[in-house]
Scaffold this motif. Structure first.
Motif, short mmCIF file in Angstrom:
data_model
loop_
_atom_site.label_atom_id
_atom_site.label_comp_id
_atom_site.label_asym_id
_atom_site.label_seq_id
_atom_site.Cartn_x
_atom_site.Cartn_y
_atom_site.Cartn_z
N ALA A 189 0.85 -1.20 0.00
CA ALA A 189 0.00 0.00 0.00
C ALA A 189 0.88 1.25 0.00
CB ALA A 189 -0.91 0.00 1.22
N SER A 190 1.93 1.20 0.79
CA SER A 190 2.84 2.34 0.86
C SER A 190 3.55 2.56 -0.48
CB SER A 190 3.85 2.08 1.98
OG SER A 190 4.73 3.13 2.09
N LEU A 192 2.42 1.87 -3.29
CA LEU A 192 1.45 2.36 -4.27
C LEU A 192 1.14 3.84 -4.09
CD1 LEU A 192 -0.99 -0.70 -4.28
CD2 LEU A 192 0.42 0.05 -6.19
N GLY A 193 1.71 4.42 -3.06
CA GLY A 193 1.55 5.86 -2.86
C GLY A 193 0.69 6.24 -1.67
N ALA A 194 0.24 5.24 -0.90
CA ALA A 194 -0.63 5.56 0.23
C ALA A 194 0.19 6.07 1.41
CB ALA A 194 -1.43 4.33 0.64
N ARG A 195 -0.25 7.18 1.99
CA ARG A 195 0.40 7.70 3.18
C ARG A 195 -0.18 7.00 4.40
NH1 ARG A 195 3.05 12.50 1.83
NH2 ARG A 195 2.91 12.74 -0.42
N PRO A 196 0.51 7.16 5.56
CA PRO A 196 0.09 6.39 6.74
C PRO A 196 -1.39 6.49 7.08
CG PRO A 196 2.20 7.42 7.15
CD PRO A 196 1.75 7.89 5.80
N ARG A 198 -4.00 7.03 5.19
CA ARG A 198 -4.81 6.23 4.26
C ARG A 198 -4.65 4.74 4.55
NH1 ARG A 198 -7.22 6.81 -0.87
NH2 ARG A 198 -6.65 9.01 -0.94
N GLN A 202 -7.81 2.57 5.29
CA GLN A 202 -8.29 1.65 4.26
C GLN A 202 -7.76 0.22 4.38
OE1 GLN A 202 -7.71 3.55 0.44
NE2 GLN A 202 -9.53 4.78 0.76
N ILE A 203 -6.68 0.03 5.10
CA ILE A 203 -6.13 -1.33 5.21
C ILE A 203 -6.25 -1.85 6.65
CG2 ILE A 203 -4.09 -2.79 4.79
CD1 ILE A 203 -5.13 -1.32 2.27
N PRO A 206 -10.29 -1.68 8.37
CA PRO A 206 -11.21 -2.76 7.98
C PRO A 206 -10.81 -4.11 8.57
CG PRO A 206 -10.60 -1.47 6.06
CD PRO A 206 -9.74 -0.99 7.18
#
Lengths: 292, 418
Positions: A189-190, A192-196, A198, A202-203, A206
């Motif tokens: 996820a990181s 792919l560009g996701a910041r902490p 997000r 989102q991960i 859930p």
């Protein structure tokens, strides 16, 4: 010549396995169901031979009961929300921020569960109480005659104590669920560009929902029925249902009122428990349907 | 080892006639860089990234450069002075046994491991201290790491959403990437409803959807069974043919994957790069014993190099037997070295056994379906020969005359570092 053979059905051995339900049922009836029935009878008869719902109407309609119910719900909801927020943040830090001693800290928080609840309330009075460290320090520093901080003897003090005591109950299932999240998911996820934030939203969230639900429900049930902390804080205007039962039964010897409030308290607990089961089963259904 | 310089390859994206524009290839106006301040422009296909677009020309693809990269945990050095260049559009495979540092090297590019020394470049950008989310890389790992609560299409869209891509870009690129890996029909499925191979395809689509500068593959086929692995290997090869601009760093312990896919292979051992070269040259002329034994099966016979011949072959002596081999690494006359001959290059000598360069005793014979594998002992050294299935295979204990084409035998330094 063909031979005809007839299979004679064997007589099935008698199944006595069902009888094992007997002993636990007896113990349950003796220790729990019978006393519960006695309480219920007391609420309906008030010590007389006449069955009536009058006591219920009288007690449940009283301002004292409504105030206690209001305090109970506010304290339980506030404490649970606080436990969930604090427990989630603490668990995130312990599970995902690598720092030396994280495991030791997790164990230390775990031991909180083993401590008696009122101990925290006592400890908080030493710090925030009218003669506690903070107030004494401020009085000396600012040359005051009265302690400037008195939140501990309000419902906020009770909520703070309960948050302190019950946060580990949220953290335990949360840490267990965090340990099941594949680190690779977070890394991917990181990448792919996701910041902490997000990634948390989102991960991690859930994946942690069932644990949050379980921990939060447990907290809600425990805080609704909390007695020791409220008694120890000794806040004048904070009367909760368990405290009201204690007052009525032990101090005023009004057993009928105490029993009515107890039944209401049980109803509240069972209602919350049913909601929890409903939420869990809904969640499981959604999970099976692949929505979560 | 020489510190590398990183080449760049502008216009490295030949358009494929008749094919839809492939997902991660750079289209006109696409930049690559992944720095802050990205701007998604109006049309679905046109992803531009503010500052990055200025530093990288349109249509350029990026390479990876390790410059003297060392990773250590306290006194434990897990990656030791790695210098390596992956050219734009190239597949470089890092292979080595467990604990050799190959995954650490990949994780250093991804940003999950911070080098204690040296620097890492993606394109012309020094990313050594750049956080992972800002590196613009695609990553595929062994266990797929799909997000279990998201459908295949949501998994693929994740990176685009994280980069705040407009809906139009999502609508175009998600199906395009799923189509590319043959998963368009499975867009609505959850990961648990997909097989291992299908999950890995979605993971690849997810990595490609963000149009990464480089793709990092960390043992992507290890969790798959042999048959699916073979078909996925072909898929990956096809994918790279469709996306020739994609730079790939591929970490594996499987030599077949490396030989099939990679343009260049790096062999790692104990945190060090012990061999690097094109897949063919490394296989045919391994620079040291470890490389010879790790990349394919090798027979290594201790020999003494005598004199170089004019034909490029060198006379060597194995015990008393004179042999001929290529001296690719230019070993000096008289040096002790190893003669490397691959099992399939060794043949049973059909003529007069006295004229055969080698004779050995058969120790074991294995029939492996498509070939026979014969274990021999030659002058006290084990040797293996593989050949098409024999009608009358030799019996253990039998003496077998052997020969090989000297062009297929190469001299390898015993303790060379390549």
């Amino acid at each position: 010549m063909a031979e005809l053979s007839v299979a004679v059905p064997r007589r099935a051995p008698r199944d006595f396995a069902g009888l094992w339900i007997g002993p636990p049922l007896l113990i349950l009836a003796g220790l729990f169901l019978y006393p519960l029935a006695l309480i219920l009878r007391e609420t309906l008869t008030g010590g007389t031979a006449v069955l009536s719902l009058g006591h219920f109407a009288e007690v449940l309609g009283s301002a004292l009961f409504r105030t206690a119910l209001y305090h109970t719900i506010i304290i339980a909801l506030g404490s649970t929300a606080g436990c969930l927020a604090l427990g989630f943040v603490f668990s995130l830090i312990i599970a995902f921020v690598p720092f030396p001693g994280a495991r030791l800290l997790a164990r230390l928080i775990d031991t909180f569960i083993a401590l008696p609840t009122f101990l925290i309330a006592l400890a908080l009075t030493f710090i925030y109480g009218s003669a506690g460290l903070l107030n004494e320090g401020l009085m000396r520093l600012l040359h005051l005659d009265l302690p400037p901080i008195d939140f501990l003897y309000s419902q906020w003090g009770v909520i703070l104590s309960e948050i302190t005591v019950y946060t580990p109950f949220v953290m335990r299932p949360l840490l267990a669920s965090f340990s099941l999240i594949e680190p690779a998911q977070i890394e991917v996820a990181s990448s792919l560009g996701a910041r902490p934030f997000r990634i948390i939203r989102q991960i991690i969230l859930p994946a942690a929902l069932p644990a949050l639900l379980a921990g939060g429900s447990l907290c809600l049930l425990l805080t609704v029925n909390e007695f020791g902390i409220v008694l120890f804080i000794g806040a004048k205007d904070v009367i909760t249902l368990p405290l009201l039962i204690y007052d009525k039964a032990i101090q005023e010897f009004d057993y009928t009122t105490a029993c009515v409030i107890a039944v209401a308290n049980i109803g509240l607990s069972l209602g919350l428990f049913s909601l929890y089961r409903l939420a869990v089963s809904r969640f499981e259904d959604r999970r099976h349907a692949g929505l979560v | 080892m020489k510190v590398p310089t990183l080449p760049s390859a502008a216009n490295h994206h030949p358009a494929l006639p008749g094919n839809p524009p492939p997902c991660p290839s750079s289209q006109a106006g696409e930049g690559s860089g992944g720095r802050r301040g990205r701007v998604w422009e109006g049309d679905a296909g046109g992803l531009r990234r503010g500052k990055a677009a200025a530093s990288d020309p349109a249509g350029a693809s990026s390479g990876i450069a390790f410059e003297d990269v060392t990773v250590a945990y306290g006194a434990l050095v897990v990656l030791d002075s790695l210098s390596l260049v992956v050219k734009p559009g190239e597949i470089v495979a890092l292979i080595g046994p467990s604990g050799s540092g190959k995954t650490t090297a990949l994780r250093a590019v991804a940003g999950f491991v911070r080098p204690t020394r040296g620097r890492i470049l993606i394109g012309e950008r020094d990313v050594t201290n750049v956080p992972p989310h800002d590196r613009n890389i695609g990553m595929v790992v062994q266990n797929y790491a799909l997000f279990p609560h998201m459908r295949a299409e949501e998994n693929v869209a994740f990176g685009l959403r994280a980069r705040r891509a407009p809906d139009a870009v999502l609508r175009e690129r998600v199906p395009e990437c799923l189509r590319m890996v043959g998963m368009a029909a499975y867009a609505k499925r959850y990961p648990r409803e997909l097989s291992g191979g299908q999950q890995q395809r979605v993971a690849i689509a997810r990595a490609l959807a963000i149009r990464p500068q480089v793709l990092l593959l960390d043992e992507p086929l290890s969790a798959l069974d042999a048959q699916i692995r073979r078909s996925m290997l072909e898929e990956l090869a096809r994918l790279h043919r469709d996306l020739p601009s994609l730079t790939v760093l591929y970490v594996t312990h499987d030599q077949t994957e490396a030989l099939t896919l990679a343009n260049h292979i790096g062999i790692m051992r104990d945190g060090k790069l012990v061999a690097f070269g094109s897949a063919q040259s490394l296989y045919r002329h391994p620079p040291n014993r470890f490389a010879a034994e790790f990349l394919g099966r090798a027979n290594l016979l201790p020999v003494k190099a005598l004199v170089s011949d004019v034909g490029g072959l060198t006379h060597v002596r194995f015990g008393d037997a004179p042999l001929l081999a290529r001296n690719h690494h230019g070993l000096p006359a008289g040096s002790e070295c190893l003669l490397c001959i691959r099992p399939h290059d060794l043949r049973i000598h059909a003529g007069d056994p006295a004229t055969a360069p080698l004779r050995g005793t058969v120790r074991a014979v294995q029939w492996q379906g498509e070939m026979h594998s014969i274990a021999l002992e030659v002058g006290g050294h084990p040797l293996r020969l593989t050949c098409a299935p024999l009608k009358a295979p030799p019996e253990p204990g039998e003496m077998l005359a052997l020969h090989f084409d000297p062009e297929d035998a190469t001299l390898v330094p015993e303790d060379g570092d390549g």
